[in-house]
Design a protein around this motif. Structure first.
Motif, mmCIF file in Angstrom:
data_model
loop_
_atom_site.group_PDB
_atom_site.id
_atom_site.type_symbol
_atom_site.label_atom_id
_atom_site.label_comp_id
_atom_site.label_asym_id
_atom_site.label_seq_id
_atom_site.Cartn_x
_atom_site.Cartn_y
_atom_site.Cartn_z
ATOM 1 N N ARG A 14 -26.630 -42.762 -54.226
ATOM 2 C CA ARG A 14 -27.349 -43.993 -53.901
ATOM 3 C C ARG A 14 -26.382 -45.177 -53.860
ATOM 4 O O ARG A 14 -26.471 -46.025 -52.968
ATOM 5 C CB ARG A 14 -28.463 -44.252 -54.923
ATOM 6 N N THR A 17 -24.353 -44.973 -50.683
ATOM 7 C CA THR A 17 -25.128 -45.349 -49.502
ATOM 8 C C THR A 17 -25.329 -46.856 -49.463
ATOM 9 O O THR A 17 -25.201 -47.489 -48.400
ATOM 10 C CB THR A 17 -26.491 -44.640 -49.500
ATOM 11 N N TRP A 18 -25.643 -47.456 -50.612
ATOM 12 C CA TRP A 18 -25.808 -48.913 -50.681
ATOM 13 C C TRP A 18 -24.518 -49.603 -50.232
ATOM 14 O O TRP A 18 -24.552 -50.542 -49.433
ATOM 15 C CB TRP A 18 -26.154 -49.325 -52.109
ATOM 16 N N HIS A 22 -23.981 -52.073 -46.976
ATOM 17 C CA HIS A 22 -23.536 -53.447 -47.185
ATOM 18 C C HIS A 22 -22.234 -53.722 -46.447
ATOM 19 O O HIS A 22 -22.101 -54.752 -45.769
ATOM 20 C CB HIS A 22 -23.367 -53.707 -48.684
ATOM 21 N N THR A 52 -33.742 -45.063 -44.031
ATOM 22 C CA THR A 52 -32.909 -45.164 -45.233
ATOM 23 C C THR A 52 -32.549 -46.613 -45.517
ATOM 24 O O THR A 52 -32.516 -47.041 -46.671
ATOM 25 C CB THR A 52 -31.624 -44.328 -45.064
ATOM 26 N N ASN A 55 -34.905 -48.452 -47.676
ATOM 27 C CA ASN A 55 -34.948 -47.996 -49.071
ATOM 28 C C ASN A 55 -33.972 -48.792 -49.939
ATOM 29 O O ASN A 55 -34.043 -48.742 -51.165
ATOM 30 C CB ASN A 55 -34.596 -46.510 -49.168
ATOM 31 N N TYR A 56 -33.057 -49.535 -49.294
ATOM 32 C CA TYR A 56 -32.010 -50.255 -50.017
ATOM 33 C C TYR A 56 -32.081 -51.771 -49.827
ATOM 34 O O TYR A 56 -31.748 -52.518 -50.750
ATOM 35 C CB TYR A 56 -30.635 -49.751 -49.575
ATOM 36 N N ALA A 63 -28.623 -57.226 -46.601
ATOM 37 C CA ALA A 63 -27.539 -56.242 -46.493
ATOM 38 C C ALA A 63 -26.200 -56.933 -46.267
ATOM 39 O O ALA A 63 -25.183 -56.550 -46.854
ATOM 40 C CB ALA A 63 -27.833 -55.265 -45.361
ATOM 41 N N ARG A 68 -29.500 -57.729 -54.207
ATOM 42 C CA ARG A 68 -30.425 -56.771 -54.816
ATOM 43 C C ARG A 68 -31.515 -57.555 -55.536
ATOM 44 O O ARG A 68 -31.335 -58.715 -55.876
ATOM 45 C CB ARG A 68 -29.715 -55.892 -55.850
#
Length: 208
Positions: A14, A17-18, A22, A52, A55-56, A63, A68
């Motif tokens: 995770r 992927t984040w 970014h 996806t 989801n972030y 992004a 967050r």
């Protein structure tokens, strides 16, 4: 032992992927400008699906900046001490929660992007307001659970006191961020705001 391994692997994936999303968003925004940076281009660059992405991040702006949802570690609230001055503790708590929203992203790059695209600054400010509100609500609960705090009052509610504490506690952070010698790309630590907290206490003693 084995039960914890899949969780650790999932969290690492995770995080990767984040980071990929970014980095793709920030680099595309620098190259093309935010208006020409699309979610489709971001996910293509990061090698993930559009589903996806959401989801972030809530938006491409989030992004690009690496924002967050802020989080408040309840342990930090439980560590607040009635034996120490509260404003400095609140300043450090605000900084800690704000950092959960900003993470460890490239702050110099983020500031450059906000300078070129002023509306991104407003987006970051929205997250900072969320962080302040989270601290305010946590402090109100803490004050309710600690009615013997020296600053408690029958005239003002815990909600009102916590709101004022958050507003005043944020002053050392803003003071440090706007200081002439502050390097914008370095980020802030609790040690960085310590002199401003000392100055705030000095003014409190001499103006009250």
């Amino acid at each position: 032992m084995t039960d914890s391994l899949p969780v650790s692997l999932r969290e690492r994936r995770r995080a990767e992927t984040w980071e990929a999303l970014h980095e793709a968003a920030a680099l595309l925004a620098l190259e093309r400008g935010i208006e020409h940076t699309t979610i489709e281009a971001i996910v293509d660059q990061a090698g993930v699906s559009p589903r996806t992405f959401f989801n972030y991040f809530r938006s491409k702006e989030d992004a690009v900046l690496g924002l967050r949802e802020p989080s408040l570690d309840r342990n930090l609230l439980s560590e607040l001490s009635l034996e120490q001055e509260l404003l400095g503790q609140v300043s450090r708590l605000l900084l800690a929660v704000a950092q959960t929203a900003l993470g460890s992203t490239d702050s110099a790059r983020r500031r450059s992007l906000m300078k070129d695209q002023p509306h991104l600054r407003q987006r970051q400010m929205e997250y900072m307001i969320k962080a302040e509100d989270m601290v305010r609500r946590g402090l109100a609960d803490w004050l309710t659970e600690n009615p013997g705090w020296p600053g408690s009052s029958t005239e003002f509610s815990a909600e009102e006191i916590s709101r004022m504490l958050v507003m005043v506690g944020g002053v050392p952070v803003r003071f440090t961020l706007t200081a002439p010698g502050y390097e914008p790309g370095t980020g802030l630590t609790a040690e960085d705001i310590a002199p401003a907290i000392t100055l705030l206490h000095h003014l409190q003693r001499n103006l009250s």
